[in-house]
Scaffold this active site. Sequence first.
Site, PDB file in Angstrom:
ATOM      1  CE  LYS A  55      44.857  33.782  36.699  1.00  0.00           C
ATOM      2  NZ  LYS A  55      46.103  33.002  36.081  1.00  0.00           N
ATOM      3  CD  GLU A 104      38.378  36.518  31.569  1.00  0.00           C
ATOM      4  OE1 GLU A 104      37.219  36.696  31.833  1.00  0.00           O
ATOM      5  OE2 GLU A 104      39.237  36.340  32.458  1.00  0.00           O
ATOM      6  CB  SER A 148      51.638  33.328  41.083  1.00  0.00           C
ATOM      7  OG  SER A 148      52.359  33.542  39.959  1.00  0.00           O
TER       8      SER A 148
END
Length: 394
Positions: free
Chosen positions: A89, A111, A376
């Site tokens: 991210k 969010e 990830s």
Amino acid sequence: MKYSVDENGFYGDFGGAFIPELLHHNCDELKAAFDKYFYTEEFQSEFRGLLKDYVGRPSPLYYAPKLSEKFGTNILLKREDLNHTGAHKVNNTIGQALLAKRMGKTKILAETGAGQHGVATATICALLGLECTVFMGEIDIARQAPNVARMKMLGATVVAATSGSKTLKDATNEAIRYWINNPETYYLIGSVVGPHPYPAIVAEFQAIISEEIRKQLLEKYGKETPDYVIACVGGGSNAAGAFYHFLDDEEVKLIAVEAAGLGVDSGETAATMQKGSEGIIHGSKTMLMQDEDGQIVEPYSISAGLDYPGVGPLHAHLFKTGRGTFLNATDDEALQAAFLLTKEEGIIPALESSHALAVLEKIDFKPQDIVVLNLSGRGDKDLETYMKFSEKYS
Ligand SMILES: *Cc1c(COP(=O)(O)O)cnc(C)c1O
């Protein structure tokens, strides 16, 4: 370039910007800023400098010997779990925050579901001195307490979304409502979803993943392309980043893995491609889970990062054209895969990434195949869940 976005923000039939008039200005402004800054040497050097020295890139491409032996092929893990803040991210939050700064924005809105995107956003806001507000579903706040604490320590304001199912979809709805009322804020979206240009720019920031994979494969095997790239899909940003530089190499099989929850036909699932149909969610035309009246069907997965009822428009396009193969894994299969990776390779994966690992046994690999799996994120945030199941799986 068959799979890139067109000038109206569409990937084939999917994408666009279905948003209130008021927000078109923000999206146009963002598109203009991206086009103006992203390709400059100055932006690239700051972006890549932070990815290198702050995030710790390039992330290793690790040959997993025991997994390779078990599945009778060559399995390489792209180690996004080793990034600062623990997942992919951060690649995107750094990129967007650098854009926001150049646009003169001082307030950032985001969010978050499991809290990984919220933490990555709060982190970069601390670094760059930006004010940070994060919307998070009330239920997610309760079940992801460590990430809420991290965001607060980093100086962010965490706002509880109390509507609907009180999870990611509702946090996104409330963030968009806040954005409409506060259009001077920069909305930093955490995946390849939302109105154009978000899906396209998030994919560009995450594309560093496949850029590195190509270089690393060339060094290791003298060839830039693998036989398979496998990644889990919530909104689809880590998969978009891992696929990006292979989209036009049609011989590379792109495998996207969705969360099946308790089973694709159980009614408790997040397997959007299997159960979904075309519709509009959060400003974008894409595949989503809805009933006959167009009401969103609540998704379910053990993994808070994958229980999103839609998927980014790029993935809907890859699905419809057949360029991508969409598989899925249940909670049970993901947990088994998480314990397997931990035991065999000493790596505790995020629950999301465990879904990608779970399909290794569903594919008939050849011994000479090169299989890249995008790991990830790391599993620290999921330890409580893993401990609940440790007797069953270890
Ligand atoms: C958020 C998250 C995901 C899902 O988001 P994508 O946009 O589909 O990548 C997957 N893995 C981890 C570790 C995450 O934190």
